[in-house]
Write a protein that holds these residues in place. Structure first.
Motif, PDB file in Angstrom:
ATOM      1  N   PHE A 132      -0.524   2.369 -14.251  1.00 47.07           N
ATOM      2  CA  PHE A 132      -0.754   1.233 -13.362  1.00 47.07           C
ATOM      3  C   PHE A 132      -1.827   0.384 -14.027  1.00 47.07           C
ATOM      4  CE2 PHE A 132      -0.129   0.121  -8.714  1.00 47.07           C
ATOM      5  CZ  PHE A 132      -0.653  -1.154  -8.830  1.00 47.07           C
ATOM      6  N   ARG A 133      -1.403  -0.614 -14.778  1.00 54.40           N
ATOM      7  CA  ARG A 133      -2.339  -1.404 -15.573  1.00 54.40           C
ATOM      8  C   ARG A 133      -3.377  -2.093 -14.683  1.00 54.40           C
ATOM      9  NH1 ARG A 133       0.964  -3.930 -19.403  1.00 54.40           N
ATOM     10  NH2 ARG A 133       0.251  -2.450 -20.984  1.00 54.40           N
ATOM     11  N   GLY A 134      -4.651  -1.948 -15.062  1.00 55.24           N
ATOM     12  CA  GLY A 134      -5.731  -2.601 -14.337  1.00 55.24           C
ATOM     13  C   GLY A 134      -6.391  -1.747 -13.284  1.00 55.24           C
ATOM     14  N   ARG A 135      -5.855  -0.540 -13.058  1.00 53.98           N
ATOM     15  CA  ARG A 135      -6.467   0.361 -12.090  1.00 53.98           C
ATOM     16  C   ARG A 135      -6.059   1.779 -12.440  1.00 53.98           C
ATOM     17  NH1 ARG A 135      -3.598   1.291  -6.440  1.00 53.98           N
ATOM     18  NH2 ARG A 135      -4.008   3.415  -7.129  1.00 53.98           N
ATOM     19  N   SER A 136      -6.697   2.748 -11.819  1.00 53.46           N
ATOM     20  CA  SER A 136      -6.350   4.140 -12.062  1.00 53.46           C
ATOM     21  C   SER A 136      -4.981   4.444 -11.467  1.00 53.46           C
ATOM     22  CB  SER A 136      -7.400   5.074 -11.440  1.00 53.46           C
ATOM     23  OG  SER A 136      -8.667   4.870 -12.036  1.00 53.46           O
ATOM     24  N   ALA A 137      -4.162   5.151 -12.220  1.00 48.88           N
ATOM     25  CA  ALA A 137      -2.839   5.530 -11.723  1.00 48.88           C
ATOM     26  C   ALA A 137      -2.995   6.551 -10.602  1.00 48.88           C
ATOM     27  CB  ALA A 137      -2.002   6.108 -12.852  1.00 48.88           C
ATOM     28  N   PRO A 138      -2.193   6.448  -9.535  1.00 50.10           N
ATOM     29  CA  PRO A 138      -2.278   7.418  -8.439  1.00 50.10           C
ATOM     30  C   PRO A 138      -2.012   8.837  -8.936  1.00 50.10           C
ATOM     31  CG  PRO A 138      -0.931   5.531  -7.823  1.00 50.10           C
ATOM     32  CD  PRO A 138      -1.177   5.411  -9.291  1.00 50.10           C
ATOM     33  N   GLN A 139      -2.741   9.786  -8.413  1.00 55.15           N
ATOM     34  CA  GLN A 139      -2.561  11.184  -8.805  1.00 55.15           C
ATOM     35  C   GLN A 139      -1.493  11.876  -7.964  1.00 55.15           C
ATOM     36  OE1 GLN A 139      -4.247  12.538 -11.558  1.00 55.15           O
ATOM     37  NE2 GLN A 139      -4.635  10.343 -11.726  1.00 55.15           N
ATOM     38  N   GLU A 140      -1.178  11.323  -6.798  1.00 57.05           N
ATOM     39  CA  GLU A 140      -0.189  11.931  -5.920  1.00 57.05           C
ATOM     40  C   GLU A 140       1.232  11.628  -6.392  1.00 57.05           C
ATOM     41  OE1 GLU A 140      -3.676  10.509  -3.386  1.00 57.05           O
ATOM     42  OE2 GLU A 140      -2.397   9.710  -4.979  1.00 57.05           O
ATOM     43  N   THR A 141       2.178  12.446  -5.932  1.00 64.95           N
ATOM     44  CA  THR A 141       3.590  12.160  -6.109  1.00 64.95           C
ATOM     45  C   THR A 141       4.236  12.017  -4.742  1.00 64.95           C
ATOM     46  OG1 THR A 141       4.223  14.502  -6.144  1.00 64.95           O
ATOM     47  CG2 THR A 141       3.698  13.464  -8.262  1.00 64.95           C
ATOM     48  N   VAL A 142       5.332  11.282  -4.686  1.00 68.94           N
ATOM     49  CA  VAL A 142       6.091  11.117  -3.454  1.00 68.94           C
ATOM     50  C   VAL A 142       7.348  11.973  -3.557  1.00 68.94           C
ATOM     51  CG1 VAL A 142       7.289   9.493  -1.946  1.00 68.94           C
ATOM     52  CG2 VAL A 142       5.276   8.750  -3.217  1.00 68.94           C
ATOM     53  N   LYS A 143       7.543  12.877  -2.602  1.00 71.20           N
ATOM     54  CA  LYS A 143       8.756  13.688  -2.574  1.00 71.20           C
ATOM     55  C   LYS A 143       9.804  12.945  -1.756  1.00 71.20           C
ATOM     56  CE  LYS A 143      10.588  18.290  -1.622  1.00 71.20           C
ATOM     57  NZ  LYS A 143      10.286  19.665  -1.169  1.00 71.20           N
ATOM     58  N   LEU A 144      10.964  12.692  -2.365  1.00 70.52           N
ATOM     59  CA  LEU A 144      11.998  11.881  -1.742  1.00 70.52           C
ATOM     60  C   LEU A 144      13.237  12.715  -1.437  1.00 70.52           C
ATOM     61  CD1 LEU A 144      11.872   8.785  -4.135  1.00 70.52           C
ATOM     62  CD2 LEU A 144      10.679   9.046  -1.960  1.00 70.52           C
TER      63      LEU A 144
END
Length: 221
Positions: A194-206
């Motif tokens: 995610f350019r410009g910020r820290s990438a989220p550490q969570e994942t989304v279960k779909l």
């Protein structure tokens, strides 16, 4: 911090919360997924969120329109354009004119449009300068119109020559994984870049078996 007004929603509530409101305007998104996954369901949700120009490079345009119709996406909001020679050799040979045609098609898009290239693999077989020029021109159009672009990358065995170029130029990377377990298919979406910020550490279960539902036990839901 970027405000929600500077972002466009994906159409998937849990993912928008993970992204603090959605995708920043002007962003180029890479969506990598196994060829045998149901990534198109995720794309359908993003297409339904706003007017879309849909460039299909492997499936016939009527097949894409039929899929969108069965997904309940209003047809008047999507312009589907078919591209694509079948082989990598043909793609490289015809790339300059094909990529120019693609840019000409999207150059006059209205504000807040989604541009989908599905999949982008055919374009990734082009010469480096041609493909990089396409990505830079596309990014320029997205920035000028406050739009977003989605490059669907097949995460399979035959990786195109310039996948690294896509990885680097993309502002945001979505990674869809699908693993067969004793309980069924475990499908998860992560955001490694995610350019410009820290990438989220969570994942989304779909759950993609009937549209998109989210595992509400996850801490982001």
């Amino acid at each position: 911090m970027t405000s929600m007004i500077d972002r466009l929603p994906t159409g998937i509530d849990s993912l928008d919360r993970l992204l603090d409101g959605g995708i920043p305007r002007g962003s180029l998104v890479k969506l990598a997924a196994p060829p045998n996954s149901q990534a198109e369901i995720l794309i359908h949700e993003m297409v339904a969120a706003r007017p879309t120009v849909y460039l299909t490079t492997m499936r016939p345009a009527p097949a894409v329109r039929d899929s969108l119709d069965r997904a309940g996406v209003p047809p008047d909001g999507v312009a589907v354009k078919e591209f694509g020679p079948a082989s990598s050799a043909q793609a490289a040979a015809g790339a300059p004119s094909m990529l120019r045609e693609a840019i000409a098609l999207i150059d006059e898009i209205p504000p807040e449009t989604t541009v989908v290239v599905d999949p982008v693999d055919v374009f990734e077989w082009a010469e480096t300068d041609d493909y990089l020029g396409f990505l830079n021109d596309l990014s320029g159009v997205l920035t000028r119109t406050n739009s977003i672009g989605v490059l669907h990358c097949l995460d399979g065995q035959a990786v195109p020559d310039h996948r690294d170029v896509t990885d680097y130029v993309a502002d945001i990377a979505f990674q869809l994984s699908a693993d067969v377990t004793d309980d069924g298919i475990d499908t998860r979406l992560s955001v490694p870049k995610f350019r410009g910020r820290s990438a989220p550490q969570e994942t989304v279960k779909l759950d993609l078996s009937g549209g998109i539902t989210v595992d509400l036990s996850r801490n982001i839901a």
